[in-house]
Design a protein around this motif. Structure first.
Motif, PDB file in Angstrom:
ATOM      1  N   GLN A   2      39.098  62.083  37.595  1.00 21.34           N
ATOM      2  CA  GLN A   2      37.920  61.452  38.181  1.00 21.34           C
ATOM      3  C   GLN A   2      37.877  59.976  37.792  1.00 21.34           C
ATOM      4  OE1 GLN A   2      34.959  64.229  36.545  1.00 21.34           O
ATOM      5  NE2 GLN A   2      34.659  64.931  38.629  1.00 21.34           N
ATOM      6  N   ARG A   3      37.579  59.156  38.782  1.00 26.32           N
ATOM      7  CA  ARG A   3      37.357  57.736  38.505  1.00 26.32           C
ATOM      8  C   ARG A   3      35.974  57.627  37.893  1.00 26.32           C
ATOM      9  NH1 ARG A   3      37.084  53.652  43.472  1.00 26.32           N
ATOM     10  NH2 ARG A   3      34.932  54.340  43.455  1.00 26.32           N
ATOM     11  N   VAL A   4      35.875  56.970  36.735  1.00 24.10           N
ATOM     12  CA  VAL A   4      34.603  56.918  36.016  1.00 24.10           C
ATOM     13  C   VAL A   4      34.232  55.484  35.643  1.00 24.10           C
ATOM     14  CG1 VAL A   4      34.878  59.253  35.062  1.00 24.10           C
ATOM     15  CG2 VAL A   4      35.692  57.293  33.738  1.00 24.10           C
ATOM     16  N   SER A   5      32.925  55.260  35.520  1.00 23.27           N
ATOM     17  CA  SER A   5      32.468  53.994  34.956  1.00 23.27           C
ATOM     18  C   SER A   5      32.323  54.131  33.448  1.00 23.27           C
ATOM     19  CB  SER A   5      31.164  53.531  35.600  1.00 23.27           C
ATOM     20  OG  SER A   5      30.184  54.526  35.500  1.00 23.27           O
ATOM     21  N   ARG A   6      32.205  55.411  32.978  1.00 23.67           N
ATOM     22  CA  ARG A   6      32.280  55.699  31.549  1.00 23.67           C
ATOM     23  C   ARG A   6      32.433  57.206  31.374  1.00 23.67           C
ATOM     24  NH1 ARG A   6      26.713  54.889  32.113  1.00 23.67           N
ATOM     25  NH2 ARG A   6      25.481  56.644  31.368  1.00 23.67           N
ATOM     26  N   ALA A   7      33.034  57.595  30.252  1.00 26.00           N
ATOM     27  CA  ALA A   7      33.213  59.007  29.934  1.00 26.00           C
ATOM     28  C   ALA A   7      33.420  59.142  28.429  1.00 26.00           C
ATOM     29  CB  ALA A   7      34.413  59.590  30.682  1.00 26.00           C
ATOM     30  N   SER A   8      33.004  60.295  27.904  1.00 29.13           N
ATOM     31  CA  SER A   8      33.196  60.546  26.475  1.00 29.13           C
ATOM     32  C   SER A   8      33.328  62.035  26.218  1.00 29.13           C
ATOM     33  CB  SER A   8      32.028  59.979  25.657  1.00 29.13           C
ATOM     34  OG  SER A   8      30.828  60.659  25.972  1.00 29.13           O
ATOM     35  N   VAL A   9      33.912  62.347  25.062  1.00 30.64           N
ATOM     36  CA  VAL A   9      34.054  63.720  24.602  1.00 30.64           C
ATOM     37  C   VAL A   9      33.455  63.792  23.207  1.00 30.64           C
ATOM     38  CG1 VAL A   9      35.662  65.549  23.977  1.00 30.64           C
ATOM     39  CG2 VAL A   9      36.179  64.082  25.890  1.00 30.64           C
ATOM     40  N   ARG A  14      30.264  64.686  17.037  1.00 32.40           N
ATOM     41  CA  ARG A  14      30.973  63.426  16.815  1.00 32.40           C
ATOM     42  C   ARG A  14      31.809  63.075  18.047  1.00 32.40           C
ATOM     43  NH1 ARG A  14      35.831  63.433  15.012  1.00 32.40           N
ATOM     44  NH2 ARG A  14      36.778  61.433  14.715  1.00 32.40           N
ATOM     45  N   ILE A  15      31.725  61.819  18.481  1.00 31.71           N
ATOM     46  CA  ILE A  15      32.528  61.386  19.632  1.00 31.71           C
ATOM     47  C   ILE A  15      33.986  61.303  19.210  1.00 31.71           C
ATOM     48  CG2 ILE A  15      33.005  59.488  21.232  1.00 31.71           C
ATOM     49  CD1 ILE A  15      29.999  58.922  21.272  1.00 31.71           C
ATOM     50  N   SER A  16      34.836  62.049  19.911  1.00 32.69           N
ATOM     51  CA  SER A  16      36.271  62.019  19.596  1.00 32.69           C
ATOM     52  C   SER A  16      37.027  61.051  20.498  1.00 32.69           C
ATOM     53  CB  SER A  16      36.881  63.410  19.705  1.00 32.69           C
ATOM     54  OG  SER A  16      36.914  63.836  21.044  1.00 32.69           O
ATOM     55  N   GLY A  17      36.468  60.740  21.659  1.00 35.81           N
ATOM     56  CA  GLY A  17      37.092  59.805  22.577  1.00 35.81           C
ATOM     57  C   GLY A  17      36.073  59.296  23.573  1.00 35.81           C
ATOM     58  N   ALA A  18      36.170  58.015  23.899  1.00 35.53           N
ATOM     59  CA  ALA A  18      35.238  57.430  24.864  1.00 35.53           C
ATOM     60  C   ALA A  18      35.904  56.257  25.561  1.00 35.53           C
ATOM     61  CB  ALA A  18      33.961  56.965  24.171  1.00 35.53           C
ATOM     62  N   ILE A  19      35.617  56.110  26.844  1.00 37.35           N
ATOM     63  CA  ILE A  19      36.132  54.981  27.619  1.00 37.35           C
ATOM     64  C   ILE A  19      35.019  54.425  28.498  1.00 37.35           C
ATOM     65  CG2 ILE A  19      38.506  55.854  27.656  1.00 37.35           C
ATOM     66  CD1 ILE A  19      37.985  56.655  30.653  1.00 37.35           C
ATOM     67  N   GLU A  20      35.217  53.217  28.932  1.00 45.19           N
ATOM     68  CA  GLU A  20      34.367  52.641  29.977  1.00 45.19           C
ATOM     69  C   GLU A  20      35.132  52.860  31.288  1.00 45.19           C
ATOM     70  OE1 GLU A  20      31.208  51.515  29.605  1.00 45.19           O
ATOM     71  OE2 GLU A  20      31.368  52.149  27.513  1.00 45.19           O
ATOM     72  N   ARG A  21      35.273  51.859  32.102  1.00 48.52           N
ATOM     73  CA  ARG A  21      35.931  51.992  33.409  1.00 48.52           C
ATOM     74  C   ARG A  21      37.334  52.579  33.258  1.00 48.52           C
ATOM     75  NH1 ARG A  21      37.202  47.073  37.624  1.00 48.52           N
ATOM     76  NH2 ARG A  21      37.171  48.362  39.494  1.00 48.52           N
ATOM     77  N   GLY A  22      37.603  53.596  34.066  1.00 47.62           N
ATOM     78  CA  GLY A  22      38.929  54.195  34.010  1.00 47.62           C
ATOM     79  C   GLY A  22      38.964  55.559  34.651  1.00 47.62           C
ATOM     80  N   LEU A  70      40.835  58.851  29.632  1.00 38.12           N
ATOM     81  CA  LEU A  70      40.347  59.844  28.684  1.00 38.12           C
ATOM     82  C   LEU A  70      40.988  61.152  29.099  1.00 38.12           C
ATOM     83  CD1 LEU A  70      38.565  60.886  26.372  1.00 38.12           C
ATOM     84  CD2 LEU A  70      36.665  61.024  28.001  1.00 38.12           C
ATOM     85  N   ALA A  71      41.899  61.676  28.266  1.00 38.83           N
ATOM     86  CA  ALA A  71      42.641  62.894  28.586  1.00 38.83           C
ATOM     87  C   ALA A  71      42.064  64.069  27.802  1.00 38.83           C
ATOM     88  CB  ALA A  71      44.117  62.718  28.251  1.00 38.83           C
ATOM     89  N   VAL A 127      31.848  67.161  27.402  1.00 40.30           N
ATOM     90  CA  VAL A 127      32.384  66.023  28.147  1.00 40.30           C
ATOM     91  C   VAL A 127      31.250  65.434  28.977  1.00 40.30           C
ATOM     92  CG1 VAL A 127      34.083  65.273  29.851  1.00 40.30           C
ATOM     93  CG2 VAL A 127      34.648  67.136  28.263  1.00 40.30           C
ATOM     94  N   GLU A 128      31.048  64.142  28.806  1.00 38.70           N
ATOM     95  CA  GLU A 128      30.053  63.430  29.613  1.00 38.70           C
ATOM     96  C   GLU A 128      30.767  62.368  30.423  1.00 38.70           C
ATOM     97  OE1 GLU A 128      26.356  62.199  27.767  1.00 38.70           O
ATOM     98  OE2 GLU A 128      26.912  63.358  25.989  1.00 38.70           O
TER      99      GLU A 128
END
Length: 145
Positions: A2-9, A14-22, A70-71, A127-128
């Motif tokens: 999915q193309r996202v403006s942000r995503a996190s796990v 505790r956040i293990s991974g987060a990205i903005e655009r991607g 974010l994989a 996953v958000e």
């Protein structure tokens, strides 16, 4: 994917991974998968032109826009619900092999110069994401091999 403006796990609060655009990649590993499928998917994902250019046309890749990946490993993608009411996951790879190929896939994404955040393999994850578009693409390496 999915193309996202942000995503996190998040794992255990505790956040293990987060990205903005991607791109958020939910990766299912099957019993017959090999390194060649991981390489194919990494190459395809890095090069897919699904981000808009200045003319609002999908013409740019995640690399072109300076995005991240974010994989998240997700064996439930192999859930077979054709019989009964409870999914069968028999087609999913065994955890040891799935983890190996998941980590190989992440390494292949990073080798393309992309920042790649991850979830935690075999953990209960939350996953958000904010799907941008929305744009969701299904990639199946078996259709190419």
């Amino acid at each position: 994917m999915q193309r996202v403006s942000r995503a996190s796990v998040t794992v255990e609060g505790r956040i293990s991974g987060a990205i903005e655009r991607g791109l958020l990649v939910l990766l299912g590993v099957g019993q017959d998968d090999a390194e060649s499928e991981a390489e194919y998917l990494a190459e395809k994902i890095a090069g897919l032109r699904i981000f808009e250019d200045e003319n609002e046309k999908m013409n740019l890749s995640v690399v072109d826009v300076g995005g991240a990946v974010l994989a998240v490993s997700q064996f439930t993608l192999y859930g077979d619900v054709r019989k009964g009411k409870r999914p069968s996951f028999d087609a999913a790879a065994r955890p040891e092999r799935a983890k190996e190929l998941y980590e190989y896939f992440v390494a292949q994404i990073r080798a393309k110069g992309l920042r790649c955040e991850t979830g935690v393999f075999q953990a209960m994850m939350h996953v958000e994401l904010v799907n941008d578009g929305p744009v969701t693409i299904l990639l199946d390496s078996k259709k190419e091999f």
